[in-house]
Write a protein that holds these residues in place. Structure first.
Motif, PDB file in Angstrom:
ATOM      1  N   MET A  74       9.278   8.290 -15.116  1.00 20.59           N
ATOM      2  CA  MET A  74       9.345   9.537 -14.143  1.00 20.59           C
ATOM      3  C   MET A  74       9.814  10.982 -14.994  1.00 20.59           C
ATOM      4  O   MET A  74       9.881  11.945 -14.355  1.00 20.59           O
ATOM      5  CB  MET A  74      10.710   9.355 -13.303  1.00 20.59           C
ATOM      6  N   ASN A  75       9.365  10.888 -16.388  1.00 21.78           N
ATOM      7  CA  ASN A  75       9.401  12.041 -16.920  1.00 21.78           C
ATOM      8  C   ASN A  75       8.192  12.999 -16.963  1.00 21.78           C
ATOM      9  O   ASN A  75       7.351  12.448 -16.553  1.00 21.78           O
ATOM     10  CB  ASN A  75       9.595  11.819 -18.720  1.00 21.78           C
ATOM     11  N   GLY A  76       8.498  14.198 -16.699  1.00 22.42           N
ATOM     12  CA  GLY A  76       7.260  15.118 -16.747  1.00 22.42           C
ATOM     13  C   GLY A  76       6.458  15.057 -17.850  1.00 22.42           C
ATOM     14  O   GLY A  76       6.606  14.567 -18.957  1.00 22.42           O
ATOM     15  N   SER A  77       5.120  15.417 -17.487  1.00 23.18           N
ATOM     16  CA  SER A  77       4.276  15.730 -18.571  1.00 23.18           C
ATOM     17  C   SER A  77       3.318  16.741 -18.625  1.00 23.18           C
ATOM     18  O   SER A  77       2.900  17.088 -17.272  1.00 23.18           O
ATOM     19  CB  SER A  77       3.410  14.229 -19.107  1.00 23.18           C
ATOM     20  N   ASN A 103       0.078  16.886 -20.316  1.00 27.99           N
ATOM     21  CA  ASN A 103      -1.092  16.500 -20.503  1.00 27.99           C
ATOM     22  C   ASN A 103      -1.070  15.047 -20.768  1.00 27.99           C
ATOM     23  O   ASN A 103      -0.137  14.268 -20.623  1.00 27.99           O
ATOM     24  CB  ASN A 103      -1.672  17.044 -21.914  1.00 27.99           C
ATOM     25  N   LYS A 104      -2.378  14.321 -20.888  1.00 27.17           N
ATOM     26  CA  LYS A 104      -2.740  12.979 -20.754  1.00 27.17           C
ATOM     27  C   LYS A 104      -1.993  12.424 -22.069  1.00 27.17           C
ATOM     28  O   LYS A 104      -1.146  11.199 -21.962  1.00 27.17           O
ATOM     29  CB  LYS A 104      -4.269  12.664 -20.783  1.00 27.17           C
ATOM     30  N   PHE A 105      -1.969  13.118 -23.206  1.00 25.69           N
ATOM     31  CA  PHE A 105      -1.350  12.575 -24.365  1.00 25.69           C
ATOM     32  C   PHE A 105       0.122  12.197 -23.972  1.00 25.69           C
ATOM     33  O   PHE A 105       0.492  11.102 -24.313  1.00 25.69           O
ATOM     34  CB  PHE A 105      -1.523  13.243 -25.597  1.00 25.69           C
ATOM     35  N   GLU A 106       0.817  13.101 -23.441  1.00 30.33           N
ATOM     36  CA  GLU A 106       2.232  12.839 -23.130  1.00 30.33           C
ATOM     37  C   GLU A 106       2.427  11.993 -22.218  1.00 30.33           C
ATOM     38  O   GLU A 106       3.096  10.868 -22.119  1.00 30.33           O
ATOM     39  CB  GLU A 106       2.953  14.324 -22.621  1.00 30.33           C
ATOM     40  N   MET A 107       1.409  11.979 -20.973  1.00 32.60           N
ATOM     41  CA  MET A 107       1.529  10.844 -20.105  1.00 32.60           C
ATOM     42  C   MET A 107       1.439   9.460 -20.746  1.00 32.60           C
ATOM     43  O   MET A 107       2.399   8.544 -20.036  1.00 32.60           O
ATOM     44  CB  MET A 107       0.731  11.168 -19.003  1.00 32.60           C
ATOM     45  N   ASP A 108       0.454   9.342 -21.599  1.00 37.37           N
ATOM     46  CA  ASP A 108       0.239   7.964 -22.165  1.00 37.37           C
ATOM     47  C   ASP A 108       1.515   7.536 -22.883  1.00 37.37           C
ATOM     48  O   ASP A 108       1.586   6.292 -23.280  1.00 37.37           O
ATOM     49  CB  ASP A 108      -1.084   7.987 -22.802  1.00 37.37           C
ATOM     50  N   GLY A 109       2.193   8.463 -23.391  1.00 40.68           N
ATOM     51  CA  GLY A 109       3.117   8.067 -24.437  1.00 40.68           C
ATOM     52  C   GLY A 109       4.489   7.653 -23.232  1.00 40.68           C
ATOM     53  O   GLY A 109       5.649   7.311 -24.056  1.00 40.68           O
ATOM     54  N   ARG A 110       4.694   7.938 -22.282  1.00 36.58           N
ATOM     55  CA  ARG A 110       5.786   7.477 -21.715  1.00 36.58           C
ATOM     56  C   ARG A 110       5.764   5.841 -21.134  1.00 36.58           C
ATOM     57  O   ARG A 110       5.187   5.219 -21.153  1.00 36.58           O
ATOM     58  CB  ARG A 110       5.654   8.203 -20.005  1.00 36.58           C
ATOM     59  N   PRO A 111       7.172   5.487 -21.091  1.00 36.90           N
ATOM     60  CA  PRO A 111       7.360   4.024 -20.756  1.00 36.90           C
ATOM     61  C   PRO A 111       6.779   3.706 -19.392  1.00 36.90           C
ATOM     62  O   PRO A 111       6.805   4.639 -18.691  1.00 36.90           O
ATOM     63  CB  PRO A 111       8.801   3.858 -21.064  1.00 36.90           C
ATOM     64  N   MET A 138       6.508  12.186  -7.316  1.00 37.67           N
ATOM     65  CA  MET A 138       6.090  11.014  -6.946  1.00 37.67           C
ATOM     66  C   MET A 138       7.333  10.035  -6.597  1.00 37.67           C
ATOM     67  O   MET A 138       8.508  10.349  -7.193  1.00 37.67           O
ATOM     68  CB  MET A 138       5.625  10.409  -8.215  1.00 37.67           C
ATOM     69  N   PHE A 139       7.261   9.393  -5.548  1.00 42.11           N
ATOM     70  CA  PHE A 139       8.290   8.269  -5.040  1.00 42.11           C
ATOM     71  C   PHE A 139       9.485   9.057  -4.449  1.00 42.11           C
ATOM     72  O   PHE A 139      10.350   8.605  -4.291  1.00 42.11           O
ATOM     73  CB  PHE A 139       8.719   7.173  -6.244  1.00 42.11           C
ATOM     74  N   SER A 140       8.884  10.285  -4.028  1.00 47.03           N
ATOM     75  CA  SER A 140      10.010  10.933  -3.665  1.00 47.03           C
ATOM     76  C   SER A 140      11.318  11.323  -4.226  1.00 47.03           C
ATOM     77  O   SER A 140      12.277  11.523  -3.749  1.00 47.03           O
ATOM     78  CB  SER A 140      10.400  10.368  -2.074  1.00 47.03           C
ATOM     79  N   ILE A 141      11.256  11.283  -5.597  1.00 46.12           N
ATOM     80  CA  ILE A 141      12.126  11.784  -6.625  1.00 46.12           C
ATOM     81  C   ILE A 141      11.674  12.552  -7.702  1.00 46.12           C
ATOM     82  O   ILE A 141      10.740  12.612  -7.886  1.00 46.12           O
ATOM     83  CB  ILE A 141      12.998  10.298  -7.144  1.00 46.12           C
ATOM     84  N   ARG A 142      12.957  13.365  -8.042  1.00 53.12           N
ATOM     85  CA  ARG A 142      12.251  14.426  -9.060  1.00 53.12           C
ATOM     86  C   ARG A 142      12.062  13.899 -10.610  1.00 53.12           C
ATOM     87  O   ARG A 142      12.754  12.502 -10.672  1.00 53.12           O
ATOM     88  CB  ARG A 142      13.358  15.341  -9.288  1.00 53.12           C
ATOM     89  N   HIS A 143      11.555  14.559 -11.449  1.00 52.52           N
ATOM     90  CA  HIS A 143      11.320  14.138 -12.725  1.00 52.52           C
ATOM     91  C   HIS A 143      12.637  13.836 -13.476  1.00 52.52           C
ATOM     92  O   HIS A 143      13.556  14.674 -13.245  1.00 52.52           O
ATOM     93  CB  HIS A 143      10.553  15.147 -13.412  1.00 52.52           C
ATOM     94  N   CYS A 144      12.630  12.904 -14.060  1.00 52.89           N
ATOM     95  CA  CYS A 144      13.730  12.337 -14.973  1.00 52.89           C
ATOM     96  C   CYS A 144      13.811  13.407 -16.206  1.00 52.89           C
ATOM     97  O   CYS A 144      12.845  13.692 -16.955  1.00 52.89           O
ATOM     98  CB  CYS A 144      13.755  11.352 -15.351  1.00 52.89           C
ATOM     99  N   VAL A 145      15.156  13.969 -16.381  1.00 48.97           N
ATOM    100  CA  VAL A 145      15.481  14.747 -17.498  1.00 48.97           C
ATOM    101  C   VAL A 145      16.506  14.196 -18.583  1.00 48.97           C
ATOM    102  O   VAL A 145      17.035  14.775 -19.549  1.00 48.97           O
ATOM    103  CB  VAL A 145      15.798  16.123 -16.915  1.00 48.97           C
ATOM    104  N   LYS A 146      17.283  13.099 -17.749  1.00 48.77           N
ATOM    105  CA  LYS A 146      18.153  12.609 -18.648  1.00 48.77           C
ATOM    106  C   LYS A 146      17.963  11.218 -19.672  1.00 48.77           C
ATOM    107  O   LYS A 146      18.680  11.180 -20.455  1.00 48.77           O
ATOM    108  CB  LYS A 146      19.115  11.856 -17.644  1.00 48.77           C
ATOM    109  N   TYR A 147      16.777  10.581 -19.273  1.00 53.17           N
ATOM    110  CA  TYR A 147      16.486   9.129 -20.099  1.00 53.17           C
ATOM    111  C   TYR A 147      15.069   9.420 -20.252  1.00 53.17           C
ATOM    112  O   TYR A 147      14.395  10.209 -19.618  1.00 53.17           O
ATOM    113  CB  TYR A 147      16.687   8.054 -19.159  1.00 53.17           C
ATOM    114  N   GLU A 148      14.696   8.703 -21.018  1.00 53.83           N
ATOM    115  CA  GLU A 148      13.116   8.396 -21.244  1.00 53.83           C
ATOM    116  C   GLU A 148      12.529   7.410 -20.362  1.00 53.83           C
ATOM    117  O   GLU A 148      13.241   6.120 -20.272  1.00 53.83           O
ATOM    118  CB  GLU A 148      12.828   7.811 -22.866  1.00 53.83           C
ATOM    119  N   CYS A 149      11.615   7.783 -19.332  1.00 55.86           N
ATOM    120  CA  CYS A 149      11.226   6.690 -18.259  1.00 55.86           C
ATOM    121  C   CYS A 149      10.084   7.091 -17.861  1.00 55.86           C
ATOM    122  O   CYS A 149       9.628   8.321 -18.017  1.00 55.86           O
ATOM    123  CB  CYS A 149      12.246   6.367 -17.315  1.00 55.86           C
TER     124      CYS A 149
END
Length: 79
Positions: free
Chosen positions: A14-17, A19-27, A1-12
């Motif tokens: 762009m973190n991968g998820s 399922n929906k529960f994980e996705m809804d918990g992202r900032p 998404m947005f032509s950048i990879r999932h974030c693995v360094k911070y909580e943002c």
């Protein structure tokens, strides 16, 4: 998404998820690194981007996120 990879360094947003529960918990915001990548890729100014997103949250009356973006804009300005 947005032509950048999932974030693995911070909580943002762009973190991968897995399922929906994980996705809804992202900032709803980008970490500093993903924000820089996004703005560079889209040829946008970081402060202008943050200001536009802040305006969205003002219209949505989410003042917690408005305060977050106020702090983020100050931090970008101080860099």
């Amino acid at each position: 998404m947005f032509s950048i990879r999932h974030c693995v360094k911070y909580e943002c947003c762009m973190n991968g998820s897995n399922n929906k529960f994980e996705m809804d918990g992202r900032p709803t915001y980008f970490c500093p690194e993903c924000l820089r990548k996004l703005c560079w890729n889209l040829k946008q100014d970081e402060k202008q981007h943050l200001t536009r997103v802040r305006s969205f949250w003002v219209n949505e009356k989410n003042y917690e996120l408005v305060r977050f973006y106020d702090r983020s804009i100050v931090a970008i300005t101080e860099d």
